[in-house]
Design a protein around this motif. Structure first.
Motif, PDB file in Angstrom:
ATOM      1  N   LEU A  40       0.834  -1.196   0.000  1.00 34.67           N
ATOM      2  CA  LEU A  40       0.000   0.000   0.000  1.00 34.67           C
ATOM      3  C   LEU A  40       0.867   1.243   0.000  1.00 34.67           C
ATOM      4  O   LEU A  40       1.882   1.301   0.681  1.00 34.67           O
ATOM      5  CB  LEU A  40      -0.910   0.034   1.241  1.00 34.67           C
ATOM      6  CG  LEU A  40      -1.946  -1.068   1.391  1.00 34.67           C
ATOM      7  CD1 LEU A  40      -2.616  -0.947   2.757  1.00 34.67           C
ATOM      8  CD2 LEU A  40      -2.992  -0.977   0.294  1.00 34.67           C
ATOM      9  N   LEU A  41       0.479   2.225  -0.788  1.00 40.39           N
ATOM     10  CA  LEU A  41       1.034   3.561  -0.676  1.00 40.39           C
ATOM     11  C   LEU A  41      -0.060   4.434  -0.097  1.00 40.39           C
ATOM     12  O   LEU A  41      -1.056   4.720  -0.749  1.00 40.39           O
ATOM     13  CB  LEU A  41       1.477   4.097  -2.037  1.00 40.39           C
ATOM     14  CG  LEU A  41       1.917   5.565  -2.056  1.00 40.39           C
ATOM     15  CD1 LEU A  41       3.156   5.766  -1.190  1.00 40.39           C
ATOM     16  CD2 LEU A  41       2.181   6.039  -3.472  1.00 40.39           C
ATOM     17  N   THR A  42       0.095   4.810   1.155  1.00 41.41           N
ATOM     18  CA  THR A  42      -0.954   5.568   1.820  1.00 41.41           C
ATOM     19  C   THR A  42      -0.890   7.027   1.369  1.00 41.41           C
ATOM     20  O   THR A  42      -0.064   7.797   1.827  1.00 41.41           O
ATOM     21  CB  THR A  42      -0.800   5.481   3.345  1.00 41.41           C
ATOM     22  OG1 THR A  42      -0.814   4.114   3.724  1.00 41.41           O
ATOM     23  CG2 THR A  42      -1.936   6.202   4.053  1.00 41.41           C
ATOM     24  N   SER A  43      -1.746   7.358   0.445  1.00 36.84           N
ATOM     25  CA  SER A  43      -1.859   8.725  -0.048  1.00 36.84           C
ATOM     26  C   SER A  43      -3.270   8.898  -0.589  1.00 36.84           C
ATOM     27  O   SER A  43      -3.770   8.032  -1.310  1.00 36.84           O
ATOM     28  CB  SER A  43      -0.844   8.996  -1.158  1.00 36.84           C
ATOM     29  OG  SER A  43      -1.130  10.229  -1.808  1.00 36.84           O
ATOM     30  N   PRO A  44      -3.922   9.984  -0.264  1.00 36.05           N
ATOM     31  CA  PRO A  44      -5.284  10.203  -0.768  1.00 36.05           C
ATOM     32  C   PRO A  44      -5.325  10.510  -2.255  1.00 36.05           C
ATOM     33  O   PRO A  44      -6.415  10.585  -2.837  1.00 36.05           O
ATOM     34  CB  PRO A  44      -5.778  11.395   0.058  1.00 36.05           C
ATOM     35  CG  PRO A  44      -4.546  12.100   0.491  1.00 36.05           C
ATOM     36  CD  PRO A  44      -3.501  11.053   0.658  1.00 36.05           C
ATOM     37  N   ARG A  45      -4.162  10.649  -2.900  1.00 37.50           N
ATOM     38  CA  ARG A  45      -4.164  11.047  -4.300  1.00 37.50           C
ATOM     39  C   ARG A  45      -3.893   9.913  -5.278  1.00 37.50           C
ATOM     40  O   ARG A  45      -4.006  10.088  -6.477  1.00 37.50           O
ATOM     41  CB  ARG A  45      -3.127  12.173  -4.512  1.00 37.50           C
ATOM     42  CG  ARG A  45      -3.562  13.480  -3.869  1.00 37.50           C
ATOM     43  CD  ARG A  45      -2.424  14.475  -3.737  1.00 37.50           C
ATOM     44  NE  ARG A  45      -1.342  13.975  -2.886  1.00 37.50           N
ATOM     45  CZ  ARG A  45      -1.415  13.932  -1.559  1.00 37.50           C
ATOM     46  NH1 ARG A  45      -2.515  14.327  -0.925  1.00 37.50           N
ATOM     47  NH2 ARG A  45      -0.423  13.479  -0.839  1.00 37.50           N
ATOM     48  N   VAL A  46      -3.510   8.735  -4.807  1.00 36.95           N
ATOM     49  CA  VAL A  46      -3.303   7.616  -5.726  1.00 36.95           C
ATOM     50  C   VAL A  46      -4.630   6.889  -5.947  1.00 36.95           C
ATOM     51  O   VAL A  46      -5.519   6.896  -5.085  1.00 36.95           O
ATOM     52  CB  VAL A  46      -2.237   6.638  -5.199  1.00 36.95           C
ATOM     53  CG1 VAL A  46      -0.904   7.344  -5.031  1.00 36.95           C
ATOM     54  CG2 VAL A  46      -2.666   5.982  -3.901  1.00 36.95           C
ATOM     55  N   THR A  47      -4.736   6.271  -7.105  1.00 42.14           N
ATOM     56  CA  THR A  47      -5.987   5.583  -7.451  1.00 42.14           C
ATOM     57  C   THR A  47      -5.833   4.077  -7.541  1.00 42.14           C
ATOM     58  O   THR A  47      -6.770   3.343  -7.211  1.00 42.14           O
ATOM     59  CB  THR A  47      -6.528   6.108  -8.788  1.00 42.14           C
ATOM     60  OG1 THR A  47      -5.516   5.946  -9.807  1.00 42.14           O
ATOM     61  CG2 THR A  47      -6.878   7.591  -8.675  1.00 42.14           C
ATOM     62  N   ALA A  48      -4.662   3.590  -7.989  1.00 46.75           N
ATOM     63  CA  ALA A  48      -4.474   2.151  -8.133  1.00 46.75           C
ATOM     64  C   ALA A  48      -2.999   1.849  -8.302  1.00 46.75           C
ATOM     65  O   ALA A  48      -2.216   2.706  -8.739  1.00 46.75           O
ATOM     66  CB  ALA A  48      -5.242   1.624  -9.339  1.00 46.75           C
ATOM     67  N   ARG A  49      -2.592   0.632  -7.954  1.00 45.49           N
ATOM     68  CA  ARG A  49      -1.213   0.212  -8.186  1.00 45.49           C
ATOM     69  C   ARG A  49      -1.068  -0.231  -9.631  1.00 45.49           C
ATOM     70  O   ARG A  49      -1.851  -1.036 -10.130  1.00 45.49           O
ATOM     71  CB  ARG A  49      -0.826  -0.910  -7.230  1.00 45.49           C
ATOM     72  CG  ARG A  49       0.657  -1.236  -7.281  1.00 45.49           C
ATOM     73  CD  ARG A  49       1.096  -2.208  -6.204  1.00 45.49           C
ATOM     74  NE  ARG A  49       0.605  -3.547  -6.444  1.00 45.49           N
ATOM     75  CZ  ARG A  49      -0.145  -4.236  -5.593  1.00 45.49           C
ATOM     76  NH1 ARG A  49      -0.500  -3.683  -4.446  1.00 45.49           N
ATOM     77  NH2 ARG A  49      -0.537  -5.444  -5.876  1.00 45.49           N
ATOM     78  N   ALA A  92      -0.810   4.785  -9.936  1.00 39.78           N
ATOM     79  CA  ALA A  92      -1.514   5.798 -10.732  1.00 39.78           C
ATOM     80  C   ALA A  92      -2.102   6.843  -9.776  1.00 39.78           C
ATOM     81  O   ALA A  92      -2.509   6.507  -8.664  1.00 39.78           O
ATOM     82  CB  ALA A  92      -2.622   5.143 -11.555  1.00 39.78           C
ATOM     83  N   PRO A  93      -2.160   8.111 -10.164  1.00 42.72           N
ATOM     84  CA  PRO A  93      -1.826   8.649 -11.497  1.00 42.72           C
ATOM     85  C   PRO A  93      -0.384   9.106 -11.645  1.00 42.72           C
ATOM     86  O   PRO A  93      -0.067   9.844 -12.576  1.00 42.72           O
ATOM     87  CB  PRO A  93      -2.783   9.835 -11.600  1.00 42.72           C
ATOM     88  CG  PRO A  93      -2.871  10.351 -10.201  1.00 42.72           C
ATOM     89  CD  PRO A  93      -2.801   9.138  -9.321  1.00 42.72           C
ATOM     90  N   PHE A  94       0.531   8.669 -10.729  1.00 43.62           N
ATOM     91  CA  PHE A  94       1.924   9.116 -10.789  1.00 43.62           C
ATOM     92  C   PHE A  94       2.803   7.965 -11.275  1.00 43.62           C
ATOM     93  O   PHE A  94       3.761   7.564 -10.621  1.00 43.62           O
ATOM     94  CB  PHE A  94       2.374   9.605  -9.411  1.00 43.62           C
ATOM     95  CG  PHE A  94       1.406  10.548  -8.762  1.00 43.62           C
ATOM     96  CD1 PHE A  94       1.191  11.814  -9.284  1.00 43.62           C
ATOM     97  CD2 PHE A  94       0.676  10.159  -7.638  1.00 43.62           C
ATOM     98  CE1 PHE A  94       0.291  12.690  -8.692  1.00 43.62           C
ATOM     99  CE2 PHE A  94      -0.226  11.024  -7.045  1.00 43.62           C
ATOM    100  CZ  PHE A  94      -0.422  12.293  -7.576  1.00 43.62           C
ATOM    101  N   ASN A  95       2.477   7.434 -12.462  1.00 44.26           N
ATOM    102  CA  ASN A  95       3.101   6.198 -12.931  1.00 44.26           C
ATOM    103  C   ASN A  95       4.609   6.317 -13.130  1.00 44.26           C
ATOM    104  O   ASN A  95       5.326   5.316 -13.105  1.00 44.26           O
ATOM    105  CB  ASN A  95       2.472   5.771 -14.255  1.00 44.26           C
ATOM    106  CG  ASN A  95       0.974   5.568 -14.155  1.00 44.26           C
ATOM    107  OD1 ASN A  95       0.377   5.882 -13.135  1.00 44.26           O
ATOM    108  ND2 ASN A  95       0.367   5.045 -15.201  1.00 44.26           N
ATOM    109  N   ALA A  96       5.117   7.523 -13.344  1.00 42.33           N
ATOM    110  CA  ALA A  96       6.543   7.689 -13.606  1.00 42.33           C
ATOM    111  C   ALA A  96       7.384   7.579 -12.344  1.00 42.33           C
ATOM    112  O   ALA A  96       8.601   7.408 -12.417  1.00 42.33           O
ATOM    113  CB  ALA A  96       6.794   9.040 -14.279  1.00 42.33           C
ATOM    114  N   ASN A  97       6.780   7.685 -11.190  1.00 45.81           N
ATOM    115  CA  ASN A  97       7.510   7.647  -9.927  1.00 45.81           C
ATOM    116  C   ASN A  97       7.592   6.230  -9.389  1.00 45.81           C
ATOM    117  O   ASN A  97       6.572   5.599  -9.110  1.00 45.81           O
ATOM    118  CB  ASN A  97       6.831   8.531  -8.882  1.00 45.81           C
ATOM    119  CG  ASN A  97       6.971  10.004  -9.207  1.00 45.81           C
ATOM    120  OD1 ASN A  97       7.852  10.398  -9.953  1.00 45.81           O
ATOM    121  ND2 ASN A  97       6.087  10.829  -8.651  1.00 45.81           N
TER     122      ASN A  97
END
Length: 221
Positions: A40-49, A92-97
Motif C-alpha cells: 500500500l502507498l498511503t496517499s489520498p491522491r493515488v488511485t491504483a497500483r 496511478a496517477p503518478f506512474n513515472a515515480n
C-alpha cells in the motif's frame, strides 16, 4: 536371502537416526526469497497500483542452541542474522515515480522439531516456530532525495517447515530444509519530502513474508 533381509530390517529399526537426548548447537546458511504482500502507498491522491511489488532474494545465516528430547522431539532457540530487501512499486496517477521500500529484518525464534527416522542414518522432520522479528523500514520516491522516514518495529513472527537430516557421526548431523516465515505488517515513516500539496501524508506499507531454503550443520554436546 530372507535372513539377510530380516537382518537389515532389524538393523534399521534398532538404530534410529534421531539425536540422543542432550544439548546441541546448529548453524544454517539460508537462501531466502522475501515477498511484500498487500503493498500500500498511503496517499489520498493515488488511485491504483500499476506495477509491483516484486520479490527480493538474499543470503543470511542463523545460529541456534537446543535440546533433544525423547521420541525424536527437539526444542531450540534460533537467531537469524539481518537480511536486506528492496521492493519497487508504481501507482496511478503518478506512474513515472517508482516507490522503493527498503527493509532490514532479523528474527529471534523458538522452534520445535519432530524427527522421523527413515534409515539408520537418514531422517525426515517437520518443524514450527514462533518468535519476534525486528524490521527497519525506509524508502524513496523517484530518487534518493525524496525519502520516507525510517521506522523500526517489532512483530510477531511464525514459521513452518520440513527437512531431511543425515547423521554422519554420533555428534554431527547435516541437513537440508525448507520453511515459510511470516513477519507481519511493515511500514515506513511518512514522507520527508514536499509533495504537491506540501503534506506529510504518504507512507509505504505491506506484509513481509519469506520462503527459505537452508543447509544446516548440527553438533551434539
Amino acid at each position: 536371502m530372507q535372513k539377510l533381509s530380516f537382518a537389515l530390517l532389524l538393523a534399521a529399526t534398532a538404530s534410529p537416526t534421531t539425536q540422543a537426548e542432550g544439548w546441541y548447537g546448529s548453524a544454517k546458511l539460508n537462501s531466502a526469497r522475501q515477498d511484500l504482500a498487500n503493498a500500500l502507498l498511503t496517499s489520498p491522491r493515488v488511485t491504483a497500483r500499476v506495477d509491483g511489488p516484486n520479490n527480493a532474494k538474499t543470503f543470511t545465516g542463523s545460529f541456534a542452541a537446543g535440546y533433544a528430547l525423547r521420541e525424536g522431539w527437539r526444542l531450540e532457540g534460533e537467531y537469524t542474522l539481518p537480511g536486506n530487501s528492496t521492493f519497487k512499486s508504481y501507482w496511478a496517477p503518478f506512474n513515472a515515480n517508482v516507490n522503493s521500500l527498503h527493509t532490514r529484518s532479523q528474527r529471534l525464534m523458538l522452534n520445535g522439531y519432530k524427527d522421523i527416522p527413515i534409515t539408520p542414518w537418514l531422517s525426515f522432520y517437520g518443524m514450527a516456530g514462533v518468535g519476534a522479528a525486528r524490521i527497519d523500514a525506509n524508502g524513496t520516491q523517484a530518487n534518493d532525495t525524496r525519502r520516507f522516514a525510517s521506522h523500526r518495529q517489532y512483530n510477531l513472527a511464525y514459521s513452518v517447515g520440513l527437512g531431511l537430516d543425515a547423521k554422519v557421526s554420533d555428534e554431527t548431523t547435516l541437513g537440508v530444509g525448507y520453511r515459510y516465515v511470516g513477519m507481519g505488517n511493515v511500514e515506513t515513516g511518512y514522507n520527508t519530502f514536499a509533495n504537491r500539496i506540501n503534506a506529510r501524508d504518504e507512507q509505504l506499507k505491506g506484509k513481509l513474508k519469506e520462503q527459505n531454503l537452508f543447509l544446516e550443520t548440527r553438533m551434539a554436546f
